[in-house]
Design a protein around this motif. Structure first.
Motif, PDB file in Angstrom:
ATOM      1  N   ARG A  65       0.856  -1.183   0.000  1.00 49.69           N
ATOM      2  CA  ARG A  65       0.000   0.000   0.000  1.00 49.69           C
ATOM      3  C   ARG A  65       0.895   1.237   0.000  1.00 49.69           C
ATOM      4  N   LEU A  66       0.523   2.242  -0.794  1.00 52.97           N
ATOM      5  CA  LEU A  66       1.263   3.504  -0.815  1.00 52.97           C
ATOM      6  C   LEU A  66       0.274   4.664  -0.775  1.00 52.97           C
ATOM      7  N   PRO A  67       0.562   5.726  -0.006  1.00 49.96           N
ATOM      8  CA  PRO A  67      -0.296   6.907  -0.045  1.00 49.96           C
ATOM      9  C   PRO A  67      -0.178   7.600  -1.397  1.00 49.96           C
ATOM     10  N   MET A  68      -1.296   8.096  -1.914  1.00 51.26           N
ATOM     11  CA  MET A  68      -1.324   8.733  -3.227  1.00 51.26           C
ATOM     12  C   MET A  68      -1.880  10.149  -3.138  1.00 51.26           C
ATOM     13  N   LYS A  69      -1.249  11.048  -3.875  1.00 47.38           N
ATOM     14  CA  LYS A  69      -1.761  12.402  -4.042  1.00 47.38           C
ATOM     15  C   LYS A  69      -1.687  12.749  -5.522  1.00 47.38           C
ATOM     16  N   GLY A  70      -2.751  13.351  -6.047  1.00 51.30           N
ATOM     17  CA  GLY A  70      -2.740  13.738  -7.456  1.00 51.30           C
ATOM     18  C   GLY A  70      -2.659  12.543  -8.370  1.00 51.30           C
ATOM     19  N   ASN A  71      -1.762  12.612  -9.355  1.00 52.82           N
ATOM     20  CA  ASN A  71      -1.613  11.544 -10.350  1.00 52.82           C
ATOM     21  C   ASN A  71      -0.129  11.213 -10.500  1.00 52.82           C
ATOM     22  N   PRO A  72       0.470  10.531  -9.507  1.00 57.87           N
ATOM     23  CA  PRO A  72       1.912  10.280  -9.524  1.00 57.87           C
ATOM     24  C   PRO A  72       2.322   9.357 -10.662  1.00 57.87           C
ATOM     25  N   THR A  73       3.615   9.374 -10.961  1.00 57.13           N
ATOM     26  CA  THR A  73       4.164   8.634 -12.091  1.00 57.13           C
ATOM     27  C   THR A  73       5.346   7.785 -11.645  1.00 57.13           C
ATOM     28  N   ILE A  74       5.801   6.955 -12.569  1.00 56.51           N
ATOM     29  CA  ILE A  74       7.057   6.217 -12.410  1.00 56.51           C
ATOM     30  C   ILE A  74       7.578   5.900 -13.803  1.00 56.51           C
ATOM     31  N   SER A  75       8.886   5.943 -13.974  1.00 50.96           N
ATOM     32  CA  SER A  75       9.443   5.686 -15.306  1.00 50.96           C
ATOM     33  C   SER A  75       9.406   4.195 -15.636  1.00 50.96           C
ATOM     34  N   ARG A  76       9.267   3.912 -16.915  1.00 42.00           N
ATOM     35  CA  ARG A  76       9.321   2.520 -17.364  1.00 42.00           C
ATOM     36  C   ARG A  76      10.662   1.883 -16.990  1.00 42.00           C
ATOM     37  N   ALA A  77      11.718   2.675 -16.998  1.00 46.66           N
ATOM     38  CA  ALA A  77      13.039   2.145 -16.646  1.00 46.66           C
ATOM     39  C   ALA A  77      13.060   1.663 -15.202  1.00 46.66           C
ATOM     40  N   ASP A  78      12.438   2.411 -14.285  1.00 44.32           N
ATOM     41  CA  ASP A  78      12.375   1.970 -12.900  1.00 44.32           C
ATOM     42  C   ASP A  78      11.461   0.751 -12.752  1.00 44.32           C
ATOM     43  N   VAL A  79      10.378   0.720 -13.510  1.00 47.86           N
ATOM     44  CA  VAL A  79       9.490  -0.450 -13.479  1.00 47.86           C
ATOM     45  C   VAL A  79      10.241  -1.695 -13.954  1.00 47.86           C
ATOM     46  N   ALA A  80      10.972  -1.568 -15.050  1.00 42.68           N
ATOM     47  CA  ALA A  80      11.745  -2.702 -15.567  1.00 42.68           C
ATOM     48  C   ALA A  80      12.749  -3.182 -14.537  1.00 42.68           C
ATOM     49  N   ALA A  81      13.406  -2.252 -13.848  1.00 44.37           N
ATOM     50  CA  ALA A  81      14.383  -2.626 -12.823  1.00 44.37           C
ATOM     51  C   ALA A  81      13.714  -3.381 -11.688  1.00 44.37           C
ATOM     52  N   PHE A  82      12.514  -2.938 -11.304  1.00 42.69           N
ATOM     53  CA  PHE A  82      11.799  -3.641 -10.233  1.00 42.69           C
ATOM     54  C   PHE A  82      11.396  -5.041 -10.681  1.00 42.69           C
ATOM     55  N   LEU A  83      10.863  -5.172 -11.884  1.00 45.78           N
ATOM     56  CA  LEU A  83      10.460  -6.476 -12.394  1.00 45.78           C
ATOM     57  C   LEU A  83      11.634  -7.445 -12.395  1.00 45.78           C
ATOM     58  N   HIS A  84      12.766  -6.970 -12.877  1.00 39.93           N
ATOM     59  CA  HIS A  84      13.939  -7.841 -12.963  1.00 39.93           C
ATOM     60  C   HIS A  84      14.456  -8.197 -11.577  1.00 39.93           C
ATOM     61  N   ARG A  85      14.505  -7.243 -10.671  1.00 34.64           N
ATOM     62  CA  ARG A  85      14.973  -7.528  -9.313  1.00 34.64           C
ATOM     63  C   ARG A  85      14.035  -8.504  -8.614  1.00 34.64           C
TER      64      ARG A  85
END
Length: 208
Positions: free
Chosen positions: A172-192
Protein backbone atom coordinates in the motif's frame (compact mmCIF):
# COMPACT_ATOMS: atom_id res chain seq x y z
CA UNK A 1 18.70 -17.70 -14.78
CA UNK A 2 16.75 -18.95 -17.78
CA UNK A 3 14.13 -16.25 -18.18
CA UNK A 4 11.12 -16.01 -20.48
CA UNK A 5 9.94 -12.47 -21.18
CA UNK A 6 6.47 -11.80 -22.57
CA UNK A 7 5.82 -8.40 -24.09
CA UNK A 8 9.50 -8.06 -24.90
CA UNK A 9 8.92 -5.79 -27.90
CA UNK A 10 6.97 -3.23 -25.87
CA UNK A 11 8.56 -0.15 -24.28
CA UNK A 12 8.82 -1.69 -20.80
CA UNK A 13 9.52 -5.21 -21.99
CA UNK A 14 12.50 -4.14 -24.07
CA UNK A 15 14.02 -2.55 -20.97
CA UNK A 16 13.46 -5.77 -19.02
CA UNK A 17 15.20 -7.78 -21.74
CA UNK A 18 18.14 -5.37 -21.78
CA UNK A 19 18.56 -5.51 -18.00
CA UNK A 20 18.33 -9.29 -17.96
CA UNK A 21 21.04 -9.58 -20.59
CA UNK A 22 23.26 -7.12 -18.71
CA UNK A 23 22.96 -9.27 -15.59
CA UNK A 24 23.83 -12.49 -17.38
CA UNK A 25 20.40 -14.08 -17.66
CA UNK A 26 19.69 -16.38 -20.60
CA UNK A 27 16.66 -14.71 -22.14
CA UNK A 28 13.91 -16.15 -24.30
CA UNK A 29 11.37 -13.78 -25.83
CA UNK A 30 7.99 -14.88 -27.19
CA UNK A 31 6.91 -12.49 -29.94
CA UNK A 32 4.49 -12.47 -32.83
CA UNK A 33 6.88 -10.48 -35.04
CA UNK A 34 10.60 -11.15 -34.36
CA UNK A 35 11.56 -8.20 -36.57
CA UNK A 36 10.27 -5.87 -33.88
CA UNK A 37 13.11 -6.98 -31.59
CA UNK A 38 15.66 -5.29 -33.80
CA UNK A 39 19.25 -5.77 -32.59
CA UNK A 40 18.04 -7.63 -29.49
CA UNK A 41 17.08 -10.60 -31.67
CA UNK A 42 20.76 -11.57 -31.97
CA UNK A 43 21.19 -11.70 -28.18
CA UNK A 44 18.13 -13.69 -27.12
CA UNK A 45 16.37 -16.92 -27.99
CA UNK A 46 13.38 -15.93 -30.10
CA UNK A 47 10.16 -17.92 -30.04
CA UNK A 48 7.54 -16.86 -32.54
CA UNK A 49 4.02 -17.11 -31.18
CA UNK A 50 1.13 -15.54 -29.33
CA UNK A 51 1.19 -14.88 -25.58
CA UNK A 52 -2.51 -15.78 -25.37
CA UNK A 53 -1.96 -19.22 -26.93
CA UNK A 54 -1.46 -22.00 -24.35
CA UNK A 55 0.40 -24.05 -26.97
CA UNK A 56 2.82 -21.23 -27.86
CA UNK A 57 3.45 -20.23 -24.25
CA UNK A 58 3.96 -23.84 -23.19
CA UNK A 59 6.60 -24.30 -25.89
CA UNK A 60 8.37 -21.08 -24.87
CA UNK A 61 8.23 -21.89 -21.14
CA UNK A 62 9.99 -25.27 -21.47
CA UNK A 63 13.37 -25.13 -19.74
CA UNK A 64 12.78 -21.75 -18.10
CA UNK A 65 13.34 -20.87 -14.44
CA UNK A 66 10.94 -17.94 -14.38
CA UNK A 67 8.61 -15.78 -16.45
CA UNK A 68 8.31 -11.99 -16.53
CA UNK A 69 5.26 -10.59 -18.30
CA UNK A 70 5.39 -6.97 -19.44
CA UNK A 71 2.41 -7.36 -21.75
CA UNK A 72 0.28 -4.32 -22.47
CA UNK A 73 -2.23 -2.93 -24.92
CA UNK A 74 -0.02 -0.01 -25.92
CA UNK A 75 -2.05 3.13 -26.56
CA UNK A 76 -5.17 1.15 -27.29
CA UNK A 77 -7.96 1.37 -24.73
CA UNK A 78 -9.66 -1.72 -26.17
CA UNK A 79 -8.24 -4.72 -24.26
CA UNK A 80 -9.78 -7.61 -26.29
CA UNK A 81 -9.24 -9.80 -23.21
CA UNK A 82 -5.47 -9.77 -23.77
CA UNK A 83 -4.45 -9.84 -20.09
CA UNK A 84 -7.01 -12.42 -19.01
CA UNK A 85 -6.25 -14.77 -21.90
CA UNK A 86 -2.49 -14.39 -21.48
CA UNK A 87 -2.73 -15.08 -17.75
CA UNK A 88 -4.65 -18.30 -18.42
CA UNK A 89 -2.07 -19.37 -21.00
CA UNK A 90 0.89 -18.62 -18.72
CA UNK A 91 -0.63 -20.44 -15.74
CA UNK A 92 -1.32 -23.53 -17.85
CA UNK A 93 2.16 -23.45 -19.40
CA UNK A 94 3.90 -22.96 -16.06
CA UNK A 95 2.05 -25.94 -14.62
CA UNK A 96 2.89 -28.08 -17.62
CA UNK A 97 6.61 -27.28 -17.43
CA UNK A 98 7.09 -27.01 -13.68
CA UNK A 99 7.92 -23.30 -13.70
CA UNK A 100 6.80 -21.71 -10.44
CA UNK A 101 8.11 -18.11 -10.53
CA UNK A 102 6.02 -15.47 -12.32
CA UNK A 103 6.37 -11.69 -12.18
CA UNK A 104 3.38 -10.04 -13.81
CA UNK A 105 3.02 -6.37 -14.78
CA UNK A 106 -0.43 -5.01 -14.00
CA UNK A 107 -1.29 -1.37 -13.20
CA UNK A 108 -2.13 0.77 -10.20
CA UNK A 109 -5.89 1.08 -9.81
CA UNK A 110 -6.58 -2.52 -10.79
CA UNK A 111 -8.45 -4.62 -8.25
CA UNK A 112 -8.03 -3.75 -4.58
CA UNK A 113 -5.38 -1.11 -5.33
CA UNK A 114 -8.11 1.31 -6.45
CA UNK A 115 -8.93 1.86 -2.77
CA UNK A 116 -5.54 3.57 -2.38
CA UNK A 117 -6.09 5.93 -5.33
CA UNK A 118 -6.53 9.68 -5.16
CA UNK A 119 -9.73 11.27 -6.42
CA UNK A 120 -8.21 12.24 -9.78
CA UNK A 121 -6.83 8.75 -10.26
CA UNK A 122 -10.17 7.10 -9.48
CA UNK A 123 -11.92 9.29 -12.04
CA UNK A 124 -9.52 8.17 -14.76
CA UNK A 125 -9.69 4.51 -13.73
CA UNK A 126 -13.49 4.45 -13.78
CA UNK A 127 -13.87 6.22 -17.12
CA UNK A 128 -11.02 6.21 -19.63
CA UNK A 129 -9.35 3.02 -18.35
CA UNK A 130 -12.44 1.10 -17.27
CA UNK A 131 -12.39 -1.64 -19.90
CA UNK A 132 -8.63 -2.17 -19.82
CA UNK A 133 -8.63 -2.40 -16.03
CA UNK A 134 -11.54 -4.85 -15.99
CA UNK A 135 -9.48 -7.19 -18.18
CA UNK A 136 -6.41 -6.74 -15.97
CA UNK A 137 -8.45 -7.46 -12.86
CA UNK A 138 -9.50 -10.85 -14.25
CA UNK A 139 -5.88 -11.63 -15.10
CA UNK A 140 -4.60 -10.60 -11.68
CA UNK A 141 -7.21 -12.70 -9.89
CA UNK A 142 -6.28 -15.75 -11.96
CA UNK A 143 -2.61 -15.31 -11.13
CA UNK A 144 -3.17 -14.83 -7.40
CA UNK A 145 -5.20 -18.03 -7.23
CA UNK A 146 -2.84 -20.03 -9.46
CA UNK A 147 -0.61 -21.55 -6.78
CA UNK A 148 2.47 -20.16 -8.55
CA UNK A 149 5.12 -18.07 -6.79
CA UNK A 150 3.67 -14.90 -8.26
CA UNK A 151 4.36 -11.20 -7.88
CA UNK A 152 1.80 -8.82 -9.37
CA UNK A 153 3.27 -5.35 -9.91
CA UNK A 154 1.08 -2.23 -9.90
CA UNK A 155 2.96 0.85 -11.17
CA UNK A 156 1.39 4.29 -11.26
CA UNK A 157 1.24 6.23 -14.55
CA UNK A 158 4.20 5.27 -16.73
CA UNK A 159 6.65 7.74 -18.24
CA UNK A 160 9.59 7.33 -20.61
CA UNK A 161 12.05 9.13 -18.35
CA UNK A 162 15.33 7.68 -17.07
CA UNK A 163 15.62 5.35 -14.12
CA UNK A 164 15.86 7.21 -10.82
CA UNK A 165 16.23 4.26 -8.51
CA UNK A 166 14.46 6.14 -5.72
CA UNK A 167 10.91 4.91 -6.32
CA UNK A 168 8.65 3.72 -3.50
CA UNK A 169 7.42 0.13 -3.25
CA UNK A 170 4.87 -1.39 -0.90
CA UNK A 171 1.66 -3.34 -0.74
CA UNK A 172 0.00 0.00 0.00
CA UNK A 173 1.26 3.50 -0.81
CA UNK A 174 -0.30 6.91 -0.05
CA UNK A 175 -1.32 8.73 -3.23
CA UNK A 176 -1.76 12.40 -4.04
CA UNK A 177 -2.74 13.74 -7.46
CA UNK A 178 -1.61 11.54 -10.35
CA UNK A 179 1.91 10.28 -9.52
CA UNK A 180 4.16 8.63 -12.09
CA UNK A 181 7.06 6.22 -12.41
CA UNK A 182 9.44 5.69 -15.31
CA UNK A 183 9.32 2.52 -17.36
CA UNK A 184 13.04 2.15 -16.65
CA UNK A 185 12.38 1.97 -12.90
CA UNK A 186 9.49 -0.45 -13.48
CA UNK A 187 11.74 -2.70 -15.57
CA UNK A 188 14.38 -2.63 -12.82
CA UNK A 189 11.80 -3.64 -10.23
CA UNK A 190 10.46 -6.48 -12.39
CA UNK A 191 13.94 -7.84 -12.96
CA UNK A 192 14.97 -7.53 -9.31
CA UNK A 193 11.76 -9.14 -8.12
CA UNK A 194 12.22 -12.24 -10.25
CA UNK A 195 15.64 -12.83 -8.67
CA UNK A 196 14.75 -12.47 -5.00
CA UNK A 197 12.02 -13.74 -2.72
CA UNK A 198 10.89 -10.49 -1.10
CA UNK A 199 7.74 -10.14 -3.19
CA UNK A 200 6.71 -13.75 -3.68
CA UNK A 201 2.91 -14.05 -3.42
CA UNK A 202 2.61 -10.34 -2.69
CA UNK A 203 1.27 -7.45 -4.77
CA UNK A 204 3.68 -4.56 -5.20
CA UNK A 205 2.54 -0.98 -5.74
CA UNK A 206 5.41 1.14 -7.08
CA UNK A 207 5.59 4.88 -7.70
CA UNK A 208 7.99 7.82 -7.55
Amino acid sequence: MNLLVLGGTGPTGRLVVGLALEHGDRVTVLVRDPARLGDLARRVTVRTGDATSPRDVTAATAGQDAVISALGTGKSLIPHGLAARAAAAVIAAAGENGVSRLVWLSAFGVGETVAQASGSQKLMFRTLLRSVYADKEIADARIRSSGLDWTVVHPTRLTDGPARGTYRAGERLPMKGNPTISRADVAAFLHRAVHDGEWIRRPAVISD
